[in-house]
Scaffold this motif. Structure first.
Motif, PDB file in Angstrom:
ATOM      1  N   TRP A   7       7.111 -40.473  -3.795  1.00 47.78           N
ATOM      2  CA  TRP A   7       8.061 -40.488  -4.907  1.00 47.78           C
ATOM      3  C   TRP A   7       7.544 -41.304  -6.090  1.00 47.78           C
ATOM      4  CZ3 TRP A   7       9.172 -42.940  -0.194  1.00 47.78           C
ATOM      5  CH2 TRP A   7       9.014 -44.327  -0.224  1.00 47.78           C
ATOM      6  N   HIS A 106       7.644 -29.631   3.500  1.00 42.83           N
ATOM      7  CA  HIS A 106       8.911 -30.318   3.225  1.00 42.83           C
ATOM      8  C   HIS A 106       9.844 -29.493   2.335  1.00 42.83           C
ATOM      9  CE1 HIS A 106      11.057 -33.959   4.070  1.00 42.83           C
ATOM     10  NE2 HIS A 106      11.279 -34.245   2.791  1.00 42.83           N
ATOM     11  N   ARG A 109      14.023 -29.160   2.901  1.00 45.69           N
ATOM     12  CA  ARG A 109      14.569 -30.163   3.800  1.00 45.69           C
ATOM     13  C   ARG A 109      14.361 -31.546   3.201  1.00 45.69           C
ATOM     14  NH1 ARG A 109      10.527 -30.907   9.082  1.00 45.69           N
ATOM     15  NH2 ARG A 109       8.823 -31.892   7.938  1.00 45.69           N
ATOM     16  N   SER A 110      15.044 -32.531   3.779  1.00 45.44           N
ATOM     17  CA  SER A 110      14.959 -33.924   3.360  1.00 45.44           C
ATOM     18  C   SER A 110      14.631 -34.771   4.576  1.00 45.44           C
ATOM     19  CB  SER A 110      16.301 -34.359   2.763  1.00 45.44           C
ATOM     20  OG  SER A 110      16.421 -35.773   2.706  1.00 45.44           O
ATOM     21  N   ARG A 111      14.178 -35.985   4.324  1.00 42.18           N
ATOM     22  CA  ARG A 111      14.023 -36.881   5.468  1.00 42.18           C
ATOM     23  C   ARG A 111      15.371 -37.143   6.142  1.00 42.18           C
ATOM     24  NH1 ARG A 111      10.900 -42.280   4.063  1.00 42.18           N
ATOM     25  NH2 ARG A 111      12.210 -42.108   2.216  1.00 42.18           N
ATOM     26  N   ASN A 112      16.449 -36.985   5.398  1.00 35.71           N
ATOM     27  CA  ASN A 112      17.773 -37.264   5.962  1.00 35.71           C
ATOM     28  C   ASN A 112      18.128 -36.298   7.082  1.00 35.71           C
ATOM     29  OD1 ASN A 112      17.772 -39.145   3.947  1.00 35.71           O
ATOM     30  ND2 ASN A 112      19.379 -38.190   2.715  1.00 35.71           N
ATOM     31  N   GLY A 200      19.655 -30.740   4.195  1.00 32.26           N
ATOM     32  CA  GLY A 200      18.999 -31.355   3.047  1.00 32.26           C
ATOM     33  C   GLY A 200      19.315 -32.830   2.936  1.00 32.26           C
ATOM     34  N   ALA A 201      19.262 -33.340   1.727  1.00 28.26           N
ATOM     35  CA  ALA A 201      19.547 -34.756   1.515  1.00 28.26           C
ATOM     36  C   ALA A 201      21.023 -35.051   1.756  1.00 28.26           C
ATOM     37  CB  ALA A 201      19.148 -35.168   0.109  1.00 28.26           C
ATOM     38  N   THR A 205      20.656 -26.740   0.326  1.00 24.65           N
ATOM     39  CA  THR A 205      19.465 -26.421  -0.450  1.00 24.65           C
ATOM     40  C   THR A 205      19.656 -25.115  -1.203  1.00 24.65           C
ATOM     41  OG1 THR A 205      17.087 -25.918  -0.296  1.00 24.65           O
ATOM     42  CG2 THR A 205      18.462 -25.266   1.576  1.00 24.65           C
TER      43      THR A 205
END
Length: 462
Positions: A7, A106, A109-112, A200-201, A205
């Protein structure tokens, strides 16, 4: 300074080294690496399946992730704190292997939702392992119980002698506790086995993903219906920690009994050398370390449950960094429960021996048959409360005379009440006291043998 993260175009400089260490979770979430890889492989397949990336790109991502898995298993891939977390570590190594196509993993999708998926995959796997350990524990309990149906042991209430019971009956009480634990974990797994992947976050999405496709690939039963809930829900973790805490309650109660039974005051069991330790200064000692450790470790699992509740109680929707704190408690609770189940199973199977002669003596040296005297009178028409008071007086005078009920002469019994006859002596023998309690679920030998048959049947259920 540390290397900029993905980021970093939004930022002018990297994190302060101390903050980078504070922020990083790689030291513990590396536990999730194989689950992260499995989830990422399903995500890559879905991206190709929906046309978001080409099938060739999807195959390259899948195969590259499998190489990362093999490198990790062989000790060739060992990410450090610069990776921050397991997700970045895997993605970075994947990109090194397959090139720029790795940067497409990625997408959508999100890391969440990624970490939520990984944690559920991990916990689902661990729950099944714990359930199998519970079955092993139950099997040992039944094995010992089958050999001790007619072995008697004092039963207690308030830690005072109450009534004698079959040792098998006593052990089967713990079988039933473990059975509830086994069933409870199955129920918890229903909430664990829901996929947040694709949430997603927090808001879903814009890509045309197929969440049910990835859920099927990963053997989830369903998907979260609300993306905000999907990334922020940790109810499943709280439920697991609650179930784990109850397992530890049961193991701790058994531990306390073993500790008492092994004491010189009780002498109901002998600890074998394979599961006991000695004192560094007192050569005569043999210490019950296994049950003491289990009893002590119970508190740490309780602590993780409390910590998880406190973490969640004030979090607004959706994901918050606080949730990084869920993993260490879950991992430690899993490891603690598994270690304690293994240790207690070994202790029961190999580490202690019941002292049958001592148990036989123990059930003859008290007034635990007093209720049976009252029942004897009640069966002959004396109202139970009246019979209860009569026997209370008999116990009082017997104690004063230094006698047990079995020591009273027939003339003395009949002076107490004319309903007493010579069969009173048989009625108050420990074996008859136990055998007579033939109500469903009681300690009577007929009931205990049926309970053992039922237990064996339950053990067959997977």
């Amino acid at each position: 300074m540390t290397e900029k993260q993905t980021w970093s175009q939004r930022f002018e400089s990297a994190l302060h080294p101390a903050i980078a260490r504070f922020n990083a979770s790689i030291s513990f979430d590396i536990e999730l690496i194989e689950y992260d890889i499995t989830g990422s492989q399903a995500h890559a397949k879905m991206l190709a399946h929906t046309g978001i990336i080409s099938h060739e790109e999807g195959e390259a991502l899948f195969n590259g992730l499998e190489r990362v898995r093999q490198e990790y298993r062989q000790g060739q891939f060992q990410p450090g704190v610069d990776a921050e977390d397991v997700h970045f570590a895997v993605e970075k190594r994947l990109t090194e292997i397959v090139g720029d196509v790795g940067k497409k993993l990625h997408t959508a999708r999100s890391r969440n939702d990624q970490v939520g998926t990984d944690t559920r995959l991990y916990l689902r796997d661990q729950i099944q392992q714990i359930r199998q350990q519970l079955r092993d524990f139950q099997t040992v309990l039944v094995d010992i119980a089958e050999k001790n149906v007619e072995t008697l042991i004092p039963g207690y209430t308030h830690l005072q002698r109450a009534q004698p019971v079959s040792l098998a009956h006593h052990l089967l009480a713990y079988f039933q506790m473990a059975q509830r634990d086994w069933e409870r974990l199955e129920d918890v797994c229903k909430r664990v086995n829901i996929s947040p992947l694709g949430c997603g976050a927090l808001a879903g999405t814009t890509f045309p993903i197929d969440r049910h496709y990835t859920a099927n690939l990963l053997h989830f039963d369903n998907v979260y219906a609300n993306s905000l809930d999907g990334v922020s829900d940790r109810d499943f973790a709280i439920e697991f920690l609650c179930a784990a805490s109850i397992i530890m309650v049961h193991l701790s109660r058994l531990s306390e009994e073993v500790i008492l039974w092994a004491s010189e005051e009780f002498r109901f069991v002998t600890l074998k050398d394979s599961c006991a330790t000695g004192s560094s200064i007192m050569p005569q000692k043999k210490n019950p370390d296994v049950p003491e450790l289990v009893r002590g470790k119970t508190g740490r699992v309780f602590g993780h449950l409390q910590a998880m509740l406190v973490i969640m109680k004030g979090l607004p929707l959706a994901y918050n960094k606080d949730l990084q704190e869920d993993k260490e408690g879950i991992f430690d609770s899993v490891n603690t429960v598994k270690a304690c189940l293994e240790a207690m199973t070994i202790l029961l199977q190999e580490g202690l021996e019941f002292r049958h002669q001592r148990l036989a003596t123990a059930v003859t040296e008290d007034f635990a048959n007093a209720t049976d005297v009252a029942d004897y009178l009640a069966a002959r028409g004396v109202p139970f409360r009246e019979a209860y008071n009569i026997v209370g007086k008999v116990v009082k005078t017997s104690i004063a005379a230094g006698k047990l009920l079995k020591d009273l002469q027939l003339e003395e019994w009949q002076q107490i009440h004319p309903a007493f006859a010579a069969d009173i002596y048989e009625a108050i023998t420990p074996r008859q006291v136990v055998a007579a309690r033939n109500s469903y679920g009681g300690t009577g030998f007929v009931q205990v043998r049926q309970a053992l048959l039922n237990a064996r049947t339950q053990l067959i259920v997977k």
